[in-house]
Design an enzyme around this catalytic site. Structure first.
Site, PDB file in Angstrom:
ATOM      1  CE  LYS A 114     -11.042 -19.459  -9.445  1.00 57.68           C
ATOM      2  NZ  LYS A 114     -12.972 -19.945  -8.615  1.00 57.68           N
ATOM      3  CE  LYS A 197     -11.308 -25.459 -22.018  1.00 56.11           C
ATOM      4  NZ  LYS A 197     -12.393 -25.496 -20.858  1.00 56.11           N
ATOM      5  CE  LYS A 200     -13.608 -15.048 -20.961  1.00 61.14           C
ATOM      6  NZ  LYS A 200     -15.181 -15.815 -21.000  1.00 61.14           N
TER       7      LYS A 200
END
Ligand code: TRP
Length: 335
Positions: A114, A197, A200
């Site tokens: 992050k 996989k 979104k």
């Protein structure tokens, strides 16, 4: 009587549920609530690490709750709540932070990722994400935490902080939670773009959402990546084709899967036919969820009731823990 083991998991309030979430996690939550004392919450405190606008925060939280209810979480069986409805979690987070060290927090992979993705917003909340997650888990004295692979390190940190607390105060107070996957049948659902996989973040057409309407599902599936077709009998399937078969397996009847397997193996398959069938079977599968999402979205009163009821149950349980925690640490009794 022996108390049932406590299962707890947190849900990030980001976007709509797709087939990957359903088969990868939610379906198991729905089963677990039958056999365990379950706590499932929406991690809205955690979402502040990316500074959402208040309207978006509220809207997202509500939508996520609606979609999980539609997917089968039952407020009569599991305790469903919002993380922010238990402010004592923040108090426990503060206590845990006093014994959490910069070095160990900086080494967490999700933190490093992050920090790389949002270099201008490496805030203390991001760094101490694992202590907040630990507080979520141990405030309910959970034993088992169903999480994906990406959360294993965070869970290991929870184990560290729970042990550290017990050790520091010479108590055997917090259970040391373990990762939990119910049964073996976790299916990894591939996306429609040929590799990887379903998710979104992989771009528009890659994921099929439970709320989605038939037209848009058909369009996405017809656009799914394929190739020019098999040229040899029984040849292995390239990844994009295998992916379509994996989807077919979770939504279609076995004889349908078998029919297309045969066609593939003798090189007479037409991918257009396979996709048409897959689209109709996906639609038949998602339609009841979509319907329920619509119904629940229109019933604000019920949604508020679910939130209130969950908050009350979860908070009462958390308060029991916190009374003890304050006593163990040496604070005055205030609740
Ligand atoms: N970190 C989890 C995720 O990103 C969400 C989460 C927050 C969680 N608190 C938790 C999961 C406690 C399990 C237990 O998906």
């Amino acid at each position: 009587m022996e108390k049932k083991e406590i299962v707890l998991s947190g849900i990030r309030p980001t976007g709509h549920l797709h087939l990957g979430n359903y088969f990868g996690a939610v379906k198991n939550f729905v089963k677990m609530q039958e056999t365990n004392e379950c706590y499932f919450f929406i991690a809205d405190y955690h979402s502040l690490t990316t500074h959402p606008h208040p309207d978006n925060l509220q809207g997202n939280v509500r939508q996520v709750l609606i979609e999980y209810l539609a997917a089968g979480l039952d407020p009569e069986k599991a305790t469903l709540y919002l993380q922010s409805d238990i402010p004592e979690t923040a108090e426990l987070y503060l206590f845990l932070n006093m014994n959490a060290y910069l070095g160990e927090l900086e080494r967490v992979t999700t933190f490093k990722e992050k920090a790389r993705k949002q270099p201008n917003n490496v805030n203390a909340g991001l760094l101490t994400y694992p202590t907040l997650m630990a507080a979520d888990i141990i405030i309910q004295k959970a034993h088992k935490v169903p999480v994906g692979k990406d959360q294993e390190q965070n869970l290991e940190m929870t184990r560290t902080y729970a042990r550290r607390f017990n050790h520091m105060y010479g108590v055997d107070f917090f259970p040391i939670p373990t990762a939990y996957n119910f049964g073996e049948e976790l299916v990894k659902i591939p996306g429609l773009d040929g590799s990887g996989k379903m998710g979104k973040s992989e771009g528009e057409g890659n994921a099929i959402f439970l709320y989605e309407d038939p037209k848009s599902i058909r369009k996405k599936i017809m656009k799914a990546v394929t190739d020019s077709g098999p040229t040899e009998m029984n040849q292995p399937k390239p990844e994009p084709i295998q992916n379509l078969f994996t989807l077919l397996k979770v939504v279609s009847k076995p004889d349908v899967v078998e029919y297309f397997e045969e066609k593939y193996n003798n090189c007479t398959i037409r991918y257009g036919d396979l996709k048409k069938q897959l689209a109709e079977d996906v639609i038949a599968f998602t339609a009841p969820f979509a319907e329920r999402i619509k119904e629940l979205s229109a019933d604000n009163e019920y949604i508020l009731k679910v939130m209130d009821q969950g908050a009350e149950k979860a908070r009462a349980h958390a308060l029991e823990t916190m009374r003890e925690v304050r006593r163990i640490i040496g604070f005055r009794k205030i609740y």
